[in-house]
Structure formats: structure tokens, C-alpha cells
Design a protein around this motif. Sequence first.
Motif, PDB file in Angstrom:
ATOM      1  N   MET A   7       0.836  -1.192   0.000  1.00 28.16           N
ATOM      2  CA  MET A   7       0.000   0.000   0.000  1.00 28.16           C
ATOM      3  C   MET A   7       0.873   1.244   0.000  1.00 28.16           C
ATOM      4  O   MET A   7       1.909   1.292   0.653  1.00 28.16           O
ATOM      5  N   ARG A   8       0.408   2.268  -0.728  1.00 32.60           N
ATOM      6  CA  ARG A   8       1.107   3.560  -0.752  1.00 32.60           C
ATOM      7  C   ARG A   8       0.235   4.592  -0.034  1.00 32.60           C
ATOM      8  O   ARG A   8      -0.923   4.809  -0.398  1.00 32.60           O
ATOM      9  N   ILE A   9       0.834   5.249   0.955  1.00 31.32           N
ATOM     10  CA  ILE A   9       0.139   6.251   1.764  1.00 31.32           C
ATOM     11  C   ILE A   9       0.736   7.623   1.492  1.00 31.32           C
ATOM     12  O   ILE A   9       1.961   7.793   1.513  1.00 31.32           O
ATOM     13  N   LEU A  10      -0.126   8.606   1.246  1.00 24.80           N
ATOM     14  CA  LEU A  10       0.297  10.001   1.280  1.00 24.80           C
ATOM     15  C   LEU A  10       0.003  10.516   2.679  1.00 24.80           C
ATOM     16  O   LEU A  10      -1.157  10.604   3.092  1.00 24.80           O
ATOM     17  N   HIS A  11       1.067  10.790   3.438  1.00 20.98           N
ATOM     18  CA  HIS A  11       0.927  11.231   4.831  1.00 20.98           C
ATOM     19  C   HIS A  11       0.985  12.757   4.876  1.00 20.98           C
ATOM     20  O   HIS A  11       1.958  13.373   4.429  1.00 20.98           O
ATOM     21  N   LEU A 205       4.759  20.560   3.015  1.00 23.64           N
ATOM     22  CA  LEU A 205       5.494  19.333   3.324  1.00 23.64           C
ATOM     23  C   LEU A 205       4.551  18.130   3.430  1.00 23.64           C
ATOM     24  O   LEU A 205       3.401  18.257   3.841  1.00 23.64           O
ATOM     25  N   CYS A 206       5.077  16.962   3.091  1.00 25.43           N
ATOM     26  CA  CYS A 206       4.307  15.718   3.161  1.00 25.43           C
ATOM     27  C   CYS A 206       5.287  14.548   3.155  1.00 25.43           C
ATOM     28  O   CYS A 206       6.504  14.752   3.089  1.00 25.43           O
ATOM     29  N   ALA A 207       4.753  13.341   3.206  1.00 24.74           N
ATOM     30  CA  ALA A 207       5.589  12.137   3.106  1.00 24.74           C
ATOM     31  C   ALA A 207       4.864  11.081   2.297  1.00 24.74           C
ATOM     32  O   ALA A 207       3.637  10.975   2.351  1.00 24.74           O
ATOM     33  N   MET A 208       5.620  10.318   1.546  1.00 22.90           N
ATOM     34  CA  MET A 208       5.103   9.149   0.828  1.00 22.90           C
ATOM     35  C   MET A 208       5.629   7.908   1.525  1.00 22.90           C
ATOM     36  O   MET A 208       6.839   7.785   1.745  1.00 22.90           O
ATOM     37  N   ILE A 209       4.722   6.995   1.863  1.00 28.40           N
ATOM     38  CA  ILE A 209       5.098   5.787   2.591  1.00 28.40           C
ATOM     39  C   ILE A 209       4.631   4.577   1.802  1.00 28.40           C
ATOM     40  O   ILE A 209       3.439   4.430   1.507  1.00 28.40           O
ATOM     41  N   ASP A 210       5.561   3.706   1.443  1.00 29.79           N
ATOM     42  CA  ASP A 210       5.239   2.434   0.821  1.00 29.79           C
ATOM     43  C   ASP A 210       5.306   1.364   1.900  1.00 29.79           C
ATOM     44  O   ASP A 210       6.357   1.156   2.527  1.00 29.79           O
ATOM     45  N   LEU A 211       4.194   0.693   2.085  1.00 31.19           N
ATOM     46  CA  LEU A 211       4.041  -0.243   3.196  1.00 31.19           C
ATOM     47  C   LEU A 211       3.788  -1.647   2.671  1.00 31.19           C
ATOM     48  O   LEU A 211       2.864  -1.890   1.898  1.00 31.19           O
ATOM     49  N   GLY A 212       4.634  -2.566   3.082  1.00 34.42           N
ATOM     50  CA  GLY A 212       4.491  -3.970   2.726  1.00 34.42           C
ATOM     51  C   GLY A 212       5.221  -4.793   3.758  1.00 34.42           C
ATOM     52  O   GLY A 212       5.066  -4.582   4.956  1.00 34.42           O
ATOM     53  N   GLU A 213       6.045  -5.725   3.316  1.00 37.12           N
ATOM     54  CA  GLU A 213       6.879  -6.467   4.258  1.00 37.12           C
ATOM     55  C   GLU A 213       7.843  -5.532   4.979  1.00 37.12           C
ATOM     56  O   GLU A 213       8.194  -5.736   6.133  1.00 37.12           O
ATOM     57  N   ASP A 214       8.255  -4.493   4.287  1.00 41.55           N
ATOM     58  CA  ASP A 214       9.103  -3.461   4.881  1.00 41.55           C
ATOM     59  C   ASP A 214       8.391  -2.117   4.767  1.00 41.55           C
ATOM     60  O   ASP A 214       7.314  -2.010   4.190  1.00 41.55           O
ATOM     61  N   VAL A 215       8.990  -1.080   5.336  1.00 39.30           N
ATOM     62  CA  VAL A 215       8.434   0.270   5.289  1.00 39.30           C
ATOM     63  C   VAL A 215       9.447   1.178   4.604  1.00 39.30           C
ATOM     64  O   VAL A 215      10.587   1.300   5.053  1.00 39.30           O
ATOM     65  N   VAL A 217      10.028   5.123   3.280  1.00 38.78           N
ATOM     66  CA  VAL A 217       9.498   6.475   3.479  1.00 38.78           C
ATOM     67  C   VAL A 217      10.321   7.468   2.676  1.00 38.78           C
ATOM     68  O   VAL A 217      11.553   7.425   2.687  1.00 38.78           O
ATOM     69  N   GLU A 218       9.620   8.371   1.995  1.00 38.62           N
ATOM     70  CA  GLU A 218      10.277   9.486   1.334  1.00 38.62           C
ATOM     71  C   GLU A 218       9.610  10.778   1.803  1.00 38.62           C
ATOM     72  O   GLU A 218       8.408  10.975   1.605  1.00 38.62           O
ATOM     73  N   LEU A 219      10.387  11.651   2.436  1.00 41.06           N
ATOM     74  CA  LEU A 219       9.888  12.964   2.797  1.00 41.06           C
ATOM     75  C   LEU A 219       9.849  13.819   1.532  1.00 41.06           C
ATOM     76  O   LEU A 219      10.857  13.930   0.818  1.00 41.06           O
ATOM     77  N   MET A 220       8.694  14.429   1.263  1.00 40.53           N
ATOM     78  CA  MET A 220       8.478  15.111  -0.009  1.00 40.53           C
ATOM     79  C   MET A 220       7.909  16.504   0.219  1.00 40.53           C
ATOM     80  O   MET A 220       7.559  16.871   1.350  1.00 40.53           O
ATOM     81  N   THR A 221       7.799  17.244  -0.860  1.00 42.42           N
ATOM     82  CA  THR A 221       7.108  18.541  -0.831  1.00 42.42           C
ATOM     83  C   THR A 221       5.870  18.444  -1.716  1.00 42.42           C
ATOM     84  O   THR A 221       5.805  17.635  -2.657  1.00 42.42           O
ATOM     85  N   LEU A 222       4.857  19.271  -1.386  1.00 43.14           N
ATOM     86  CA  LEU A 222       3.626  19.279  -2.145  1.00 43.14           C
ATOM     87  C   LEU A 222       3.768  20.082  -3.438  1.00 43.14           C
ATOM     88  O   LEU A 222       3.000  19.898  -4.381  1.00 43.14           O
ATOM     89  N   TYR A 223       4.729  20.979  -3.480  1.00 43.91           N
ATOM     90  CA  TYR A 223       4.922  21.806  -4.668  1.00 43.91           C
ATOM     91  C   TYR A 223       6.320  22.384  -4.664  1.00 43.91           C
ATOM     92  O   TYR A 223       7.049  22.255  -3.705  1.00 43.91           O
TER      93      TYR A 223
END
Length: 223
Positions: A7-11, A205-215, A217-223
Motif C-alpha cells: 500500500m502507498r500512503i500520502l501522509h 510538506l508531506c511524506a510518501m510511505i510504501d508499506l508492505g513487508e518493509d516500510v 518512506v520518502e519525505l516530499m514537498t507538495l509543490y
Amino acid sequence: MLMSSRMRILHISDIHGNMGAVEKIIQKAGEIGADLIAVTGDLTHFGEIEDAEMLLERISESGRQVFFVPGNCDPKALLEWTPTNTSIKNLHLRSVDFSGWEFIGLGGAVGRYGTLIEFTEEEVEDMLKKVVPRKPGFIFVSHSPPYGLDVDYTGVKHIGSKAVKMYVENHHPKLMICGHAHEGRGIVKIDETTIVNSGAAKNGLCAMIDLGEDVEVELMTLY
């Protein structure tokens, strides 16, 4: 037990009523192919429940499932608010399954800031006793970070919760996402739990999190 899928989460956290940021959230969710948008509090800045509802409804127009907890600057009525839109879920003291993952939430903050939703450590500890995880590897969604870490440090003091930290140490979520401390943006670990403070969305500011067997995380910007 359901098999948890990738699963991919936009935090997102700490929007503080910035509707320009909301439009960028919708755009970013599409760009990264998010399955879920998770908002860890302070949707409004001392706003009314109608303000929070309007903001969440707009985010839900992204076509993604939206999970949220209230922050300390949100109206207290938001703690008990049940959205009629099934694309929006209030996680405060609730356990909700999505894509095979269990999500547990906690709104508000510990301390005396003169804000709208504030608790003592004892109140937080008692509240969290009501939401014991049903399965291993759950996701904990909290406005307050755990106390004493980089993710709750404002540059002057730590403003997280000791009761939240104890909950993480006792129940070992796979992932915890939080906000509240705008300056505490970052990624830390308690044992095997990955803890993410995405930073304030009002500042882009935001973060993208890919969640599966591992976690991942990429800290990102909205623009």
C-alpha cells in the motif's frame, strides 16, 4: 487474519486551514498513485467542524480513501464526528481495516497550550487502553508524536506524549505517523516501529510511505 497487501500512503499533517495546500494534496495523491491519504491532525486553525468537513470532503474528491485524526487546533466536536461520506474515516480511538491493514488512531495533544483539544498524560493512557490492536503489524495514526525523540522536538523543547511512547513500546506497530511538532519533521525508530512526522502541509510538506513487508518512506514537498 487478512493478508496485508502493498500500500502507498500520502501522509499529511498540520494543514491549519490552508486550502491552497489542500489542492496540492489532491494533485500529489494523483502524481504518486496513493491508495490512501492519512491526515494526522490540525486540519483547521481554531476552526469550526464545518471547516474541517469542507476540507476533508475536498480531499476525498481525489478519489482516495481518507483517514484522519483531529489535532489540538481542531474543534473538540471533531473527536466524535462521524462522516456520512464513506470515503472519509475518523480514526480517533477507533480500529479500522483497510487493504488488509489495521489502523488505530488518537487525536489531540498533551499539554497546556490554550488550544482546543488537550489532554493530560493520564487521560491519553486511559484512552489508549480502549484501542488494543487486533493484529500484529498495525498502523498507529496520532497527532502527538512519542515524547523525547527528534520527531517531537520544536528546536526548544519536546512536545510529544509519554503515554503515546509507552503505547508504541508495548504494542509495536509496524508504522506510526504523526505531526504536531512542525519542526520535528523526520523519520525515527523505536525498536522495529518506523515513526514518521511528515512536517506541516501548510508549509508544503508531506511524506510518501510504501508499506508492505518493509516500510519505505520518502519525505516530499507538495509543490
